[in-house]
Scaffold this motif. Structure first.
Motif, PDB file in Angstrom:
ATOM      1  N   UNK A 142       0.816   8.519   0.835  1.00 43.69           N
ATOM      2  CA  UNK A 142       0.764   9.785   0.648  1.00 43.69           C
ATOM      3  C   UNK A 142       1.819  10.347  -0.553  1.00 43.69           C
ATOM      4  N   UNK A 143       1.848  11.355  -1.662  1.00 42.71           N
ATOM      5  CA  UNK A 143       2.785  11.966  -2.228  1.00 42.71           C
ATOM      6  C   UNK A 143       3.722  12.976  -1.987  1.00 42.71           C
ATOM      7  N   UNK A 144       4.882  13.067  -1.615  1.00 43.83           N
ATOM      8  CA  UNK A 144       5.404  13.719  -0.964  1.00 43.83           C
ATOM      9  C   UNK A 144       5.385  14.607  -2.255  1.00 43.83           C
ATOM     10  N   UNK A 145       5.691  14.444  -2.786  1.00 46.79           N
ATOM     11  CA  UNK A 145       5.854  16.177  -4.363  1.00 46.79           C
ATOM     12  C   UNK A 145       5.064  16.411  -3.773  1.00 46.79           C
ATOM     13  N   UNK A 146       3.299  16.267  -4.055  1.00 43.61           N
ATOM     14  CA  UNK A 146       2.526  16.673  -4.186  1.00 43.61           C
ATOM     15  C   UNK A 146       1.569  16.415  -2.734  1.00 43.61           C
ATOM     16  N   UNK A 201      -5.290  -4.274   1.001  1.00 43.59           N
ATOM     17  CA  UNK A 201      -6.127  -2.495   1.001  1.00 43.59           C
ATOM     18  C   UNK A 201      -6.469  -2.854  -0.529  1.00 43.59           C
ATOM     19  N   UNK A 202      -7.398  -2.398  -1.439  1.00 43.07           N
ATOM     20  CA  UNK A 202      -7.294  -1.760  -2.555  1.00 43.07           C
ATOM     21  C   UNK A 202      -7.944  -0.425  -2.658  1.00 43.07           C
ATOM     22  N   UNK A 203      -6.977   0.936  -2.582  1.00 46.05           N
ATOM     23  CA  UNK A 203      -7.993   2.357  -3.192  1.00 46.05           C
ATOM     24  C   UNK A 203      -8.983   1.813  -4.045  1.00 46.05           C
ATOM     25  N   UNK A 394       7.111  11.399  -7.936  1.00 44.69           N
ATOM     26  CA  UNK A 394       5.962  11.462  -8.764  1.00 44.69           C
ATOM     27  C   UNK A 394       5.018  12.896  -8.919  1.00 44.69           C
ATOM     28  N   UNK A 395       4.807  13.864  -9.835  1.00 41.81           N
ATOM     29  CA  UNK A 395       4.433  15.012  -9.377  1.00 41.81           C
ATOM     30  C   UNK A 395       3.088  14.906 -10.519  1.00 41.81           C
ATOM     31  N   UNK A 396       3.049  13.307 -10.316  1.00 36.56           N
ATOM     32  CA  UNK A 396       1.255  13.531 -10.814  1.00 36.56           C
ATOM     33  C   UNK A 396       0.424  13.609  -9.999  1.00 36.56           C
ATOM     34  N   UNK A 397      -0.941  14.426  -9.812  1.00 44.83           N
ATOM     35  CA  UNK A 397      -1.708  14.788  -9.576  1.00 44.83           C
ATOM     36  C   UNK A 397      -2.571  13.624  -9.123  1.00 44.83           C
ATOM     37  N   UNK A 398      -2.937  12.509  -9.761  1.00 47.34           N
ATOM     38  CA  UNK A 398      -3.539  11.930  -8.975  1.00 47.34           C
ATOM     39  C   UNK A 398      -3.263  11.297  -7.877  1.00 47.34           C
ATOM     40  N   UNK A 399      -3.829  10.900  -6.991  1.00 48.39           N
ATOM     41  CA  UNK A 399      -3.892   9.530  -6.222  1.00 48.39           C
ATOM     42  C   UNK A 399      -5.269   9.470  -5.884  1.00 48.39           C
TER      43      UNK A 399
END
Length: 404
Positions: A142-146, A201-203, A394-399
């Motif tokens: 996960x990205x805690x910032x987004x 694992x590869x996303x 990391x404020x990028x929305x990309x995940x």
């Protein structure tokens, strides 16, 4: 006199006005474009240019465009009955606020254990029942910032064997929005623990692959030390075990593996340190260690114990040859009330020659190695698991493939 009156306003501004006034000639968009190309440390220094620049850099909307520095550390707490809690320790008190409860992760997971961080992403082991050795779990990145997250499919090996594995996250947003999770499986053989395989694992593919061989049969990985994703390879601290015990001795090394599990390499670490950590700082690979020495003070009526801790900070200046260069060393001389207290260096600041250490349970110190200065950061929660995960927002929305 007439020439002075006709002097260009811009020319007069350049000659007489302070830099802050000259900086006001730039538009906000141009300032942000320039700052976005600088290291995080430089961006924070430019807050002193003017109040306008300070407010511009601190604006939450603009954070997405600017490089971020270390905000603090995420860590687990543990109490009897397998009850896990999560905490965040800010290194400045002014950084991006992180909610360690991770409220965006679904309520179906009753227990969440923090496993690793890498460049703003967080790897968690999530349980639907109270966490015990036999309970199954799922990995979540996960990205805690987004608040964006993705649940991984089960790895090839049985989930119940988690406590015999070392799992790490590899991610570089400057290269791709995709990430990798590497789970190294270890087995016990003749009173020693050896890595016997790795699942990756590869996303991008959404699947796990399994790899055997390489250097694994000779390596014991250290679960409590940090890893670094650098130059397309994951770097972990481990022990290279001798094949012939009569002639060889074990070496503490960096173990390097690529994201397909096909390329393996070791780099020997400097000798003489009891505790080790690696980190990426100022664009280079760094290593920090500490050596603790204890002795009794015979002149004291209470017969108190004195401790001497030497901290060393090394830089890998030649990556191909594996040449380490000593940058700084510092010593701590302090009387202790206990007979045995370890001082562990657990992290290196990404933007300067500062290391973080825990001399006793419940405290966190920062050591400015360049100026030989120790600063008390904060008191940690009691009953914490002594593995602290550095967090850089990391404020990028990309995940890749993340759920809303």
């Amino acid at each position: 006199m007439g020439e002075d009156k006709e002097e260009s306003p811009k020319k007069k501004l350049r000659q007489d006005d302070p830099p802050a006034s000259a900086a006001s000639l730039f538009t906000d968009d141009l300032i942000l474009e320039i700052l976005s190309r600088l290291p995080a440390r430089s961006v924070h220094r430019f807050k002193c240019v003017s109040r306008h620049w300070r407010d511009l850099i601190a604006d939450p909307v603009n954070r997405k465009k600017l490089p971020q520095t270390l905000a603090g550390f995420l860590y687990n707490g543990y109490k009897s009955g397998a009850a896990w809690s999560r905490h965040f320790a800010s290194v400045s008190g002014r950084g991006f606020p992180v909610d360690p409860s991770l409220p965006f992760i679904p309520n179906k997971y009753k227990h969440i254990v923090l496993e690793d961080t890498c460049n703003g992403l967080l790897l968690c082991a999530c349980y639907k029942t109270p966490a015990t050795i036999k309970d199954e779990y799922r990995y979540v990145v996960c990205n805690p910032a987004t608040g964006r997250w993705i649940e991984l499919p089960p790895p090839p090996q049985p989930l119940a064997n988690r406590f015999h594995s070392t799992t790490r996250l590899a991610f570089d947003p400057a290269v791709s929005s995709h990430f990798h999770v590497l789970q190294f499986w270890q087995t016990s053989l003749v009173m020693e623990i050896y890595a016997r395989g790795v699942d990756i694992f590869s996303s991008q593919t959404g699947a796990w692959i399994h790899r055997d061989g390489g250097l694994l049969e000779k390596i014991t990985l250290f679960r409590s030390t940090r890893s670094v994703f650098f130059a397309g390879m994951l770097h972990l601290v481990g022990r290279l075990n001798p094949v012939n015990t009569d002639k060889e001795s074990a070496l503490v090394v960096l173990v390097l593996v690529d994201m397909e599990g096909k390329a393996w390499k070791t780099i020997r670490l400097p000798l003489g340190s009891s505790f080790e950590t690696v980190g990426l700082s100022q664009g280079c690979l760094y290593y920090a260690g500490s050596t603790n020495t204890y002795f009794y003070n015979n002149n004291s009526k209470k017969n108190r114990v004195l401790s001497t801790t030497k901290i060393t900070l090394w830089c890998l200046e030649n990556y191909d040859s594996g040449e380490w260069v000593l940058k700084h060393s510092a010593s701590i001389d302090e009387p202790l009330d206990r007979t045995w207290v370890d001082c562990t260096v657990f992290a290196i600041h990404p933007d300067c020659d500062t290391v973080f250490l825990v001399p006793t349970r419940g405290e966190m110190l920062a050591c400015d190695m360049q100026h030989q200065k120790f600063v008390h950061i904060l008191n940690l929660e009691k009953d914490n698991v002594l593995i602290y995960l550095p967090y850089i927002p990391l404020f990028s929305e990309a995940l890749a493939d993340a759920d809303e």
